[in-house]
Design a protein around this motif. Structure first.
Motif, PDB file in Angstrom:
ATOM      1  N   TRP A  35      38.547  35.592  37.633  1.00 51.28           N
ATOM      2  CA  TRP A  35      39.695  35.861  38.498  1.00 51.28           C
ATOM      3  C   TRP A  35      41.004  35.551  37.791  1.00 51.28           C
ATOM      4  N   PHE A  36      40.963  34.540  36.907  1.00 49.96           N
ATOM      5  CA  PHE A  36      42.174  34.259  36.112  1.00 49.96           C
ATOM      6  C   PHE A  36      42.500  35.454  35.225  1.00 49.96           C
ATOM      7  N   ILE A  38      41.685  38.559  35.551  1.00 49.00           N
ATOM      8  CA  ILE A  38      42.149  39.723  36.320  1.00 49.00           C
ATOM      9  C   ILE A  38      43.587  39.506  36.799  1.00 49.00           C
ATOM     10  N   SER A  39      43.840  38.314  37.392  1.00 45.83           N
ATOM     11  CA  SER A  39      45.172  38.102  37.970  1.00 45.83           C
ATOM     12  C   SER A  39      46.240  38.009  36.883  1.00 45.83           C
ATOM     13  N   PHE A  40      45.941  37.247  35.798  1.00 47.17           N
ATOM     14  CA  PHE A  40      46.960  37.120  34.768  1.00 47.17           C
ATOM     15  C   PHE A  40      47.173  38.442  34.031  1.00 47.17           C
ATOM     16  N   LEU A  43      49.355  40.465  36.198  1.00 48.85           N
ATOM     17  CA  LEU A  43      50.735  39.979  36.135  1.00 48.85           C
ATOM     18  C   LEU A  43      51.401  40.436  34.836  1.00 48.85           C
ATOM     19  N   TYR A  44      50.657  40.257  33.713  1.00 49.89           N
ATOM     20  CA  TYR A  44      51.216  40.651  32.416  1.00 49.89           C
ATOM     21  C   TYR A  44      51.539  42.142  32.409  1.00 49.89           C
ATOM     22  N   LEU A  46      52.150  44.136  34.968  1.00 44.07           N
ATOM     23  CA  LEU A  46      53.279  44.462  35.845  1.00 44.07           C
ATOM     24  C   LEU A  46      54.604  44.011  35.236  1.00 44.07           C
TER      25      LEU A  46
END
Lengths: 181, 250
Positions: A35-36, A38-40, A43-44, A46
């Motif tokens: 999940w880290f 995917i989320s990071f 974020l990167y 975007l």
């Protein structure tokens, strides 16, 4: 929901048995990392593709605009300075011109009056000379007639005294002798 | 008394089933991470929607964050470092928001989990190593061999450099993890004292309970400072390490 993750593996810990310290529960690491990632990653993506270029573009546009405005202000300042200099220059020119015109007029008037004076003087001198010439002509004329009159008078006197008219030449000679004195 | 460790527990929200022996569970930590991503994205997009030349409050905030991270990158890693700017900005905002989420009562501090901070540190060091070798090839190894050092102590210096390089991901991750963990435990313990005193000593407990209350308030302020400061420390160290990848021959 309110239970520790270890229960989701099916093994409910017995009451009183302490579960491992949550940050060190290694069985959670795989899902945490997933999940880290995917989320990071999201974020990167975007930030790098959408958000930061937008902020960067805004900042760049602002700095461009400020630079342009400063440039414009500088240009206007230079323009106004040039206009002030031109005004100053034309003012000086006008002053010099006015001065020149005044001088010229003064000179012209002076020259004119001088010329008039000279003409008048010359005229006067001429008149004086003419008058003097007339006077001397008259004088000479008068003197000449005086001599004739004197000769006539002398001849008449002599005739009255002697009864005979004297020789004209003798009278002339006597007059010349008398005038010589 | 409330368990001070309780706040670090991962609570499953849904499971994706097992992949290679590990169960993939979407937990409160995952939720907060996605919350941070959503917040940062919404904030930046909402703030820049007008593209105003004269910025409003929100746009100023985003622009200040941008300029702040950009100047940190430039001062530590030079202008070439700006190729890593989106990475460093994402790191800073991600850690900052996750740290601050931890300050919300009932919230969850994702950065108090060593696996997350280690993943962040590994990402940084991995970037340094991959970019260093890609850009400089074997010349990148000059990082461990400082110039101008006498030959007879070179092996020692090189060993120290290698050890210091290897300890970087550990120090980077443990610093953030330990700061967040210890701060939140302390906060919880002192807050717990208030309840313990009130329930244990009755009226006297209510009076004496003012002391841990004051301490809790002070610690809350300190924790906000730590939350921001640790995000900054992580960011600036990232920039310094990236500088090594950009300019290995120091």
């Amino acid at each position: 929901m309110a239970q520790p993750i270890v229960t989701s593996t099916g093994a409910t810990p017995p009451a009183g048995a302490k579960a491992a310290f949550p940050p060190f529960q290694t069985e959670t690491f795989a899902s945490q990392l997933l999940w880290f990632a995917i989320s990071f990653g999201l974020l990167y993506y975007l930030m790098a593709k959408v958000a930061l270029p937008r902020v960067g573009a805004i900042l760049e546009e602002r700095s461009n605009r400020i630079a342009k405005n400063l440039e414009e202000a500088q240009r206007l300042k230079e323009e106004s300075e040039a206009a002030a200099a031109a005004y100053e220059k034309s003012l000086n020119e006008a002053r010099a011109k006015a001065k020149a015109i005044a001088q010229e007029t003064r000179d012209a008037l002076l020259a004119e009056s001088e010329a008039k004076r000279k003409a008048l003087e010359a005229e006067l001198a001429q008149k004086i000379a003419a008058s003097e010439a007339a006077i001397s002509a008259r004088t000479a004329e008068a003197m000449a007639s005086v001599r004739g009159i004197a000769a006539d008078a002398a001849a008449a006197i002599v005739e009255r005294l002697t009864g005979q008219s004297p020789e004209r030449a003798a009278v002339e000679a006597a007059l010349n002798r008398a005038l010589a004195h | 008394m409330a368990d001070p460790i309780h706040q670090f527990e991962l609570k499953p929200i849904f499971s994706l089933g097992r992949i290679g022996g590990s169960e993939i569970v979407f937990t409160n930590a995952s939720l907060f991470m996605f919350g941070a991503v959503a917040l940062v994205t919404l904030l930046t997009m909402l703030a820049t929607r007008n593209r105003a030349v004269v910025p409003g409050r929100l746009q100023s905030l985003v622009e200040m964050s941008y300029e702040f991270v950009a100047s940190t990158v430039r001062s530590s890693a030079g202008n070439e470092g700006m190729r890593f700017f989106p990475f460093v900005f994402s790191l800073f905002m991600f850690i900052l928001i996750l740290n601050l989420f931890g300050m919300i009562p009932g919230g969850f501090t994702v950065t108090s989990h060593i696996i997350i901070t280690f993943a962040l540190a590994a990402l940084v060091i991995g970037t340094v190593i991959v970019y260093g070798f890609w850009k400089h090839g074997l010349h990148f190894l000059h990082l461990f061999v400082p110039s101008g050092v006498p030959v007879y102590i070179l092996p020692l210096v090189t060993a120290i450099e290698v050890i210091s390089f290897l300890s970087r991901p550990i120090s980077l991750s443990v610093r953030l993890f330990a700061n967040m963990l210890a701060g939140h435990i302390t906060l919880k313990v002192f807050a717990g004292f208030i309840g313990m005193l009130a329930s244990g000593l009755g009226a006297l407990g209510w009076v004496v309970g003012v002391l841990p209350l004051a301490m809790t308030i002070a610690l809350t302020g300190l924790e906000f400072l730590v939350a921001v400061l640790q995000a900054y420390v992580f960011t600036i160290l990232t920039c310094i390490y990236l500088n090594d990848a950009l300019h290995p021959g120091h």
